[in-house]
Scaffold this motif. Sequence first.
Motif, PDB file in Angstrom:
ATOM      1  N   THR A  89      77.513 -43.337  -0.122  1.00 24.25           N
ATOM      2  CA  THR A  89      77.834 -42.422  -1.152  1.00 24.25           C
ATOM      3  C   THR A  89      77.416 -41.070  -0.670  1.00 24.25           C
ATOM      4  OG1 THR A  89      76.998 -43.916  -2.932  1.00 24.25           O
ATOM      5  CG2 THR A  89      76.793 -42.075  -3.465  1.00 24.25           C
ATOM      6  N   VAL A  90      77.890 -40.156  -0.452  1.00 22.62           N
ATOM      7  CA  VAL A  90      77.132 -38.551  -0.427  1.00 22.62           C
ATOM      8  C   VAL A  90      76.945 -37.992  -1.317  1.00 22.62           C
ATOM      9  CG1 VAL A  90      77.630 -36.622   0.678  1.00 22.62           C
ATOM     10  CG2 VAL A  90      78.952 -38.669   1.163  1.00 22.62           C
ATOM     11  N   SER A  91      75.587 -37.964  -1.186  1.00 24.59           N
ATOM     12  CA  SER A  91      74.537 -36.781  -2.586  1.00 24.59           C
ATOM     13  C   SER A  91      74.724 -35.235  -1.988  1.00 24.59           C
ATOM     14  CB  SER A  91      73.540 -37.538  -2.882  1.00 24.59           C
ATOM     15  OG  SER A  91      72.884 -37.138  -3.902  1.00 24.59           O
ATOM     16  N   TRP A  92      75.303 -34.519  -2.922  1.00 22.63           N
ATOM     17  CA  TRP A  92      74.709 -33.135  -2.509  1.00 22.63           C
ATOM     18  C   TRP A  92      73.795 -32.104  -3.329  1.00 22.63           C
ATOM     19  CZ3 TRP A  92      77.416 -29.659  -5.606  1.00 22.63           C
ATOM     20  CH2 TRP A  92      78.858 -30.518  -6.192  1.00 22.63           C
ATOM     21  N   ARG A  93      73.439 -30.859  -3.052  1.00 23.21           N
ATOM     22  CA  ARG A  93      72.650 -29.912  -4.252  1.00 23.21           C
ATOM     23  C   ARG A  93      72.218 -29.146  -3.248  1.00 23.21           C
ATOM     24  NH1 ARG A  93      68.110 -28.747  -6.108  1.00 23.21           N
ATOM     25  NH2 ARG A  93      67.585 -28.850  -8.422  1.00 23.21           N
ATOM     26  N   HIS A 101      73.736 -20.699  -9.734  1.00 21.38           N
ATOM     27  CA  HIS A 101      73.785 -21.453 -10.207  1.00 21.38           C
ATOM     28  C   HIS A 101      73.308 -22.813  -9.451  1.00 21.38           C
ATOM     29  CE1 HIS A 101      75.167 -19.703 -13.911  1.00 21.38           C
ATOM     30  NE2 HIS A 101      74.042 -20.097 -14.674  1.00 21.38           N
ATOM     31  N   VAL A 102      72.421 -23.593  -9.645  1.00 20.55           N
ATOM     32  CA  VAL A 102      72.794 -25.059  -9.196  1.00 20.55           C
ATOM     33  C   VAL A 102      73.347 -25.720  -9.319  1.00 20.55           C
ATOM     34  CG1 VAL A 102      70.834 -26.456  -7.821  1.00 20.55           C
ATOM     35  CG2 VAL A 102      69.853 -24.250  -8.531  1.00 20.55           C
ATOM     36  N   ALA A 123      79.241 -45.039  -6.693  1.00 21.50           N
ATOM     37  CA  ALA A 123      78.951 -43.843  -7.854  1.00 21.50           C
ATOM     38  C   ALA A 123      80.396 -42.702  -7.520  1.00 21.50           C
ATOM     39  CB  ALA A 123      78.656 -42.762  -7.315  1.00 21.50           C
ATOM     40  N   THR A 124      80.214 -42.871  -8.989  1.00 23.96           N
ATOM     41  CA  THR A 124      81.997 -41.887  -9.226  1.00 23.96           C
ATOM     42  C   THR A 124      82.082 -40.622  -9.097  1.00 23.96           C
ATOM     43  OG1 THR A 124      82.244 -43.335 -10.882  1.00 23.96           O
ATOM     44  CG2 THR A 124      83.501 -41.577 -11.287  1.00 23.96           C
ATOM     45  N   PRO A 125      83.080 -39.870  -8.015  1.00 28.88           N
ATOM     46  CA  PRO A 125      82.604 -38.855  -7.745  1.00 28.88           C
ATOM     47  C   PRO A 125      82.330 -37.930  -9.266  1.00 28.88           C
ATOM     48  CG  PRO A 125      84.668 -39.798  -6.847  1.00 28.88           C
ATOM     49  CD  PRO A 125      84.064 -40.733  -7.518  1.00 28.88           C
ATOM     50  N   GLY A 126      81.297 -36.614  -8.874  1.00 29.00           N
ATOM     51  CA  GLY A 126      81.668 -36.133 -10.157  1.00 29.00           C
ATOM     52  C   GLY A 126      80.562 -34.891  -9.529  1.00 29.00           C
ATOM     53  N   THR A 127      80.540 -33.829 -10.342  1.00 33.27           N
ATOM     54  CA  THR A 127      79.351 -32.594 -10.208  1.00 33.27           C
ATOM     55  C   THR A 127      78.620 -32.216 -11.533  1.00 33.27           C
ATOM     56  OG1 THR A 127      81.459 -31.597  -8.683  1.00 33.27           O
ATOM     57  CG2 THR A 127      79.678 -29.915  -9.060  1.00 33.27           C
ATOM     58  N   ALA A 128      78.108 -32.151 -11.163  1.00 31.26           N
ATOM     59  CA  ALA A 128      77.099 -32.007 -12.776  1.00 31.26           C
ATOM     60  C   ALA A 128      76.168 -30.713 -12.581  1.00 31.26           C
ATOM     61  CB  ALA A 128      75.652 -32.767 -12.589  1.00 31.26           C
ATOM     62  N   LEU A 129      76.602 -29.187 -13.653  1.00 33.60           N
ATOM     63  CA  LEU A 129      76.061 -28.315 -14.142  1.00 33.60           C
ATOM     64  C   LEU A 129      75.202 -27.779 -14.941  1.00 33.60           C
ATOM     65  CD1 LEU A 129      75.354 -25.380 -12.897  1.00 33.60           C
ATOM     66  CD2 LEU A 129      78.091 -24.848 -14.479  1.00 33.60           C
ATOM     67  N   ARG A 130      73.572 -27.795 -14.378  1.00 32.17           N
ATOM     68  CA  ARG A 130      72.300 -28.083 -16.081  1.00 32.17           C
ATOM     69  C   ARG A 130      72.249 -27.059 -16.417  1.00 32.17           C
ATOM     70  NH1 ARG A 130      67.169 -28.762 -17.096  1.00 32.17           N
ATOM     71  NH2 ARG A 130      67.284 -29.633 -19.249  1.00 32.17           N
ATOM     72  N   VAL A 208      65.294 -24.626  -8.571  1.00 29.58           N
ATOM     73  CA  VAL A 208      65.171 -25.040  -7.192  1.00 29.58           C
ATOM     74  C   VAL A 208      64.523 -26.408  -7.257  1.00 29.58           C
ATOM     75  CG1 VAL A 208      64.904 -24.249  -5.294  1.00 29.58           C
ATOM     76  CG2 VAL A 208      65.748 -22.427  -6.610  1.00 29.58           C
ATOM     77  N   ALA A 209      63.440 -26.273  -8.055  1.00 21.84           N
ATOM     78  CA  ALA A 209      62.454 -27.552  -7.682  1.00 21.84           C
ATOM     79  C   ALA A 209      63.093 -28.504  -8.461  1.00 21.84           C
ATOM     80  CB  ALA A 209      61.099 -26.892  -8.129  1.00 21.84           C
ATOM     81  N   GLY A 210      63.736 -28.543  -9.374  1.00 26.88           N
ATOM     82  CA  GLY A 210      64.563 -29.799 -10.031  1.00 26.88           C
ATOM     83  C   GLY A 210      63.641 -29.972 -11.405  1.00 26.88           C
ATOM     84  N   VAL A 211      62.650 -28.716 -11.830  1.00 21.86           N
ATOM     85  CA  VAL A 211      62.646 -28.642 -13.169  1.00 21.86           C
ATOM     86  C   VAL A 211      62.851 -28.410 -14.454  1.00 21.86           C
ATOM     87  CG1 VAL A 211      60.184 -29.996 -12.000  1.00 21.86           C
ATOM     88  CG2 VAL A 211      60.529 -27.344 -12.107  1.00 21.86           C
ATOM     89  N   GLU A 212      61.739 -27.716 -15.048  1.00 22.12           N
ATOM     90  CA  GLU A 212      62.982 -27.306 -16.656  1.00 22.12           C
ATOM     91  C   GLU A 212      62.087 -26.060 -15.827  1.00 22.12           C
ATOM     92  OE1 GLU A 212      64.834 -26.303 -19.626  1.00 22.12           O
ATOM     93  OE2 GLU A 212      65.098 -28.431 -19.021  1.00 22.12           O
ATOM     94  N   LEU A 213      61.035 -25.176 -15.994  1.00 22.50           N
ATOM     95  CA  LEU A 213      60.598 -24.231 -15.810  1.00 22.50           C
ATOM     96  C   LEU A 213      59.794 -24.323 -14.395  1.00 22.50           C
ATOM     97  CD1 LEU A 213      61.370 -21.509 -17.129  1.00 22.50           C
ATOM     98  CD2 LEU A 213      58.875 -22.011 -18.630  1.00 22.50           C
ATOM     99  N   ALA A 214      59.281 -23.733 -13.446  1.00 18.37           N
ATOM    100  CA  ALA A 214      58.222 -23.071 -12.320  1.00 18.37           C
ATOM    101  C   ALA A 214      57.207 -22.044 -13.169  1.00 18.37           C
ATOM    102  CB  ALA A 214      59.326 -22.384 -11.138  1.00 18.37           C
ATOM    103  N   LEU A 215      56.353 -22.580 -11.870  1.00 17.98           N
ATOM    104  CA  LEU A 215      55.248 -21.573 -13.085  1.00 17.98           C
ATOM    105  C   LEU A 215      55.173 -20.563 -12.012  1.00 17.98           C
ATOM    106  CD1 LEU A 215      52.185 -23.914 -13.429  1.00 17.98           C
ATOM    107  CD2 LEU A 215      54.012 -22.913 -14.667  1.00 17.98           C
TER     108      LEU A 215
END
Length: 330
Positions: A89-93, A101-102, A123-130, A208-215
Amino acid sequence: ILTATLTIAAPASAHGELVQSAPAANASLDVAPARVELTFNEPLEPSFSTVIVLDSTGARVDGGDGRVDASDRTRLSVSLRTLPAGVYTVSWRVLSTADGHVTAGTFPFAVGSVEAGALSEAATPGTALRISIGEVAARWSGYLAAAALIGGVLFTLAVWRPVARAFKGETAAADLEQNRLGHRLAVLALIAALAGNVLGLLTKAGQVAGVELALPWEAATSSTLLDTRYGVLWLLRLCALLLVMAAIFDQHEWRPGWLALSAALFWPLTISLGSHAATEPQPFLPVLADWLHLIGASAWIGGLMYFVAGLWSLRQLPLPWRTQVTAALI
């Protein structure tokens, strides 16, 4: 014209989307590849774009050297160790330099002889944007503030002042009232703009950090501000806001001039330079069209805000004068 427009319209891809990969998603290969190579529709930020490859147990099988191609920043690749037969499985970000946008995604591929259902169960191929609530709030604050400032400056310079000069002494009291209301609207707009700008940065750093809001003091915030194209545009937007602030206030009064208008018009340009229009192969006309669209919308919506404030400031005038001034403003 409508038929022609619908006929020639081309599909638009938003955000950093994967357009090609080697190996392809769901590919079954006889020989293991030496590298995984991904191609995206937008250039990527090298410091914030990663790709890893996992085997069926979740263990990493890549060389840990994933990187963006320096000569073509739409390409992201990573080397592979010697792979036995199996499903991987290839996982990219990635972080797009265009709109900041991430996006992230996964896809499987198989090497050698594997069971028939093994690949389909991967894993089903797919792209996620939040898109977070913080980013939505930051954008709305920025757009409304831009409308209030650009529309307010244009309305004051091109509509209110010429009408006030035409009626001279009859509108002196209304002119003072309009100045007071304009000052309040401008202060609220600047507060909304600064708050939206800061919230946008912290939200982007959080992505970028993978959290909702950075300080503000976290490393992700400083890296986003200093190491990305989004950060450069953010700093330019902040400079434009500070220039607008200095140009429209004179002794705590609302006195916008042409310098304030120039600074206010530069602000939406920084938005257009970070939009999807900037990702076009020849971005000049798309960015120009996007910028003019923002200016037009701001002039209309913000102008209406100050027009209503102007009508309120005329409420103490005698009815005949109020009618004449309102007609002139319209």
